[in-house]
Design a protein around this motif. Structure first.
Motif, PDB file in Angstrom:
ATOM      1  N   GLY A  71     -11.999  19.744  -4.935  1.00 39.25           N
ATOM      2  CA  GLY A  71     -11.410  20.398  -5.763  1.00 39.25           C
ATOM      3  C   GLY A  71     -11.033  19.332  -7.074  1.00 39.25           C
ATOM      4  O   GLY A  71     -10.281  18.405  -6.678  1.00 39.25           O
ATOM      5  N   VAL A  73      -8.936  19.919 -10.628  1.00 40.14           N
ATOM      6  CA  VAL A  73      -8.090  20.650 -11.515  1.00 40.14           C
ATOM      7  C   VAL A  73      -7.751  20.208 -12.741  1.00 40.14           C
ATOM      8  O   VAL A  73      -7.260  19.000 -12.673  1.00 40.14           O
ATOM      9  CB  VAL A  73      -6.921  21.393 -10.766  1.00 40.14           C
ATOM     10  N   HIS A 117      -6.913  15.845  -8.227  1.00 32.99           N
ATOM     11  CA  HIS A 117      -8.156  16.048  -7.088  1.00 32.99           C
ATOM     12  C   HIS A 117      -7.277  16.864  -6.006  1.00 32.99           C
ATOM     13  O   HIS A 117      -6.226  16.275  -5.521  1.00 32.99           O
ATOM     14  CB  HIS A 117      -8.973  14.710  -6.949  1.00 32.99           C
ATOM     15  N   PHE A 121      -6.973  25.265  -2.418  1.00 34.90           N
ATOM     16  CA  PHE A 121      -5.802  26.180  -3.383  1.00 34.90           C
ATOM     17  C   PHE A 121      -4.617  25.558  -2.792  1.00 34.90           C
ATOM     18  O   PHE A 121      -3.569  25.861  -3.632  1.00 34.90           O
ATOM     19  CB  PHE A 121      -6.269  27.466  -3.401  1.00 34.90           C
ATOM     20  N   TYR A 124      -3.103  22.467  -4.101  1.00 33.26           N
ATOM     21  CA  TYR A 124      -2.693  22.650  -5.494  1.00 33.26           C
ATOM     22  C   TYR A 124      -1.436  23.427  -5.687  1.00 33.26           C
ATOM     23  O   TYR A 124      -0.650  22.955  -6.562  1.00 33.26           O
ATOM     24  CB  TYR A 124      -3.818  23.372  -6.437  1.00 33.26           C
ATOM     25  N   SER A 143      -3.670  26.050 -15.743  1.00 36.84           N
ATOM     26  CA  SER A 143      -4.678  25.206 -14.692  1.00 36.84           C
ATOM     27  C   SER A 143      -6.173  25.946 -14.950  1.00 36.84           C
ATOM     28  O   SER A 143      -6.319  26.985 -14.813  1.00 36.84           O
ATOM     29  CB  SER A 143      -4.265  25.441 -13.356  1.00 36.84           C
ATOM     30  N   SER A 144      -7.124  25.013 -14.798  1.00 35.12           N
ATOM     31  CA  SER A 144      -8.527  25.459 -14.908  1.00 35.12           C
ATOM     32  C   SER A 144      -9.188  24.739 -13.777  1.00 35.12           C
ATOM     33  O   SER A 144      -8.957  23.545 -13.558  1.00 35.12           O
ATOM     34  CB  SER A 144      -9.125  24.893 -16.188  1.00 35.12           C
ATOM     35  N   PHE A 145      -9.812  25.344 -12.819  1.00 35.95           N
ATOM     36  CA  PHE A 145     -10.590  24.955 -11.445  1.00 35.95           C
ATOM     37  C   PHE A 145     -11.812  24.675 -12.109  1.00 35.95           C
ATOM     38  O   PHE A 145     -12.692  25.295 -12.514  1.00 35.95           O
ATOM     39  CB  PHE A 145     -10.389  25.768 -10.484  1.00 35.95           C
TER      40      PHE A 145
END
Length: 163
Positions: A71, A73, A117, A121, A124, A143-145
């Motif tokens: 992921g 973010v 990185h 979830f 994060y 926050s934008s994933f």
């Protein structure tokens, strides 16, 4: 926003930079063969670009996904003030965040953009609570994933075009 170092480069230097950006471990002989230049000329030009700071170093490209960091973010940070001491205190603190891979001071409604990185979830959530929420002078965190990576380049190809 111009750079006086770049004005001293010619088209051969840009061809060398292009080859090295594709393979930083390439020998002077290999680069020379690909661009029709002697290895000693490549070595001399490479050293000049290293000494002047145009070549800032050689890095390994780590596949973060293969290490479990699937992921990405993008975090937009707004501060409660743009006073110089506030900006400086935030910048000194954010560089100490071990999960941050990029931070930039930006124009517009947001003050800073941070790239992180993550493995999940939950990962994060931990980073948010233990690193981001304790940064000084923060008034808002958005926050934008990243849902899908479309492209990634270490260097945009246009930088190798002799201007």
């Amino acid at each position: 926003m111009g750079n006086s170092l770049a004005t001293s480069l010619d088209s051969v230097d840009f061809r060398i930079l292009k080859e090295l950006s594709e393979d930083g471990r390439a020998s002077d002989v290999a680069v020379g063969e690909r661009i029709n230049l002697s290895s000693s000329s490549v070595a001399r030009r490479r050293k000049m670009m290293e000494d002047s700071g145009i070549i800032g170093g050689y890095n390994v490209s780590v596949n973060l996904n293969a290490l479990g960091f699937s992921g990405v973010v993008l975090v937009a940070i707004e501060l409660n003030s743009q006073a110089e001491n506030v900006l400086n205190e935030f910048e000194q603190a954010v560089v100490k965040c071990p999960s941050m891979s990029y931070c930039g001071f930006v124009s517009g409604d947001t003050d800073f953009i941070i790239m992180i990185h993550v493995t999940s979830f939950n990962d994060y959530d931990t980073i948010y609570r233990q690193e981001l929420s304790i940064l000084p002078h923060v008034s808002k965190i958005r926050s934008s994933f990243v849902l899908r990576e479309v492209a990634r380049r270490a260097n945009p190809p246009t930088i190798f075009d002799k201007r």
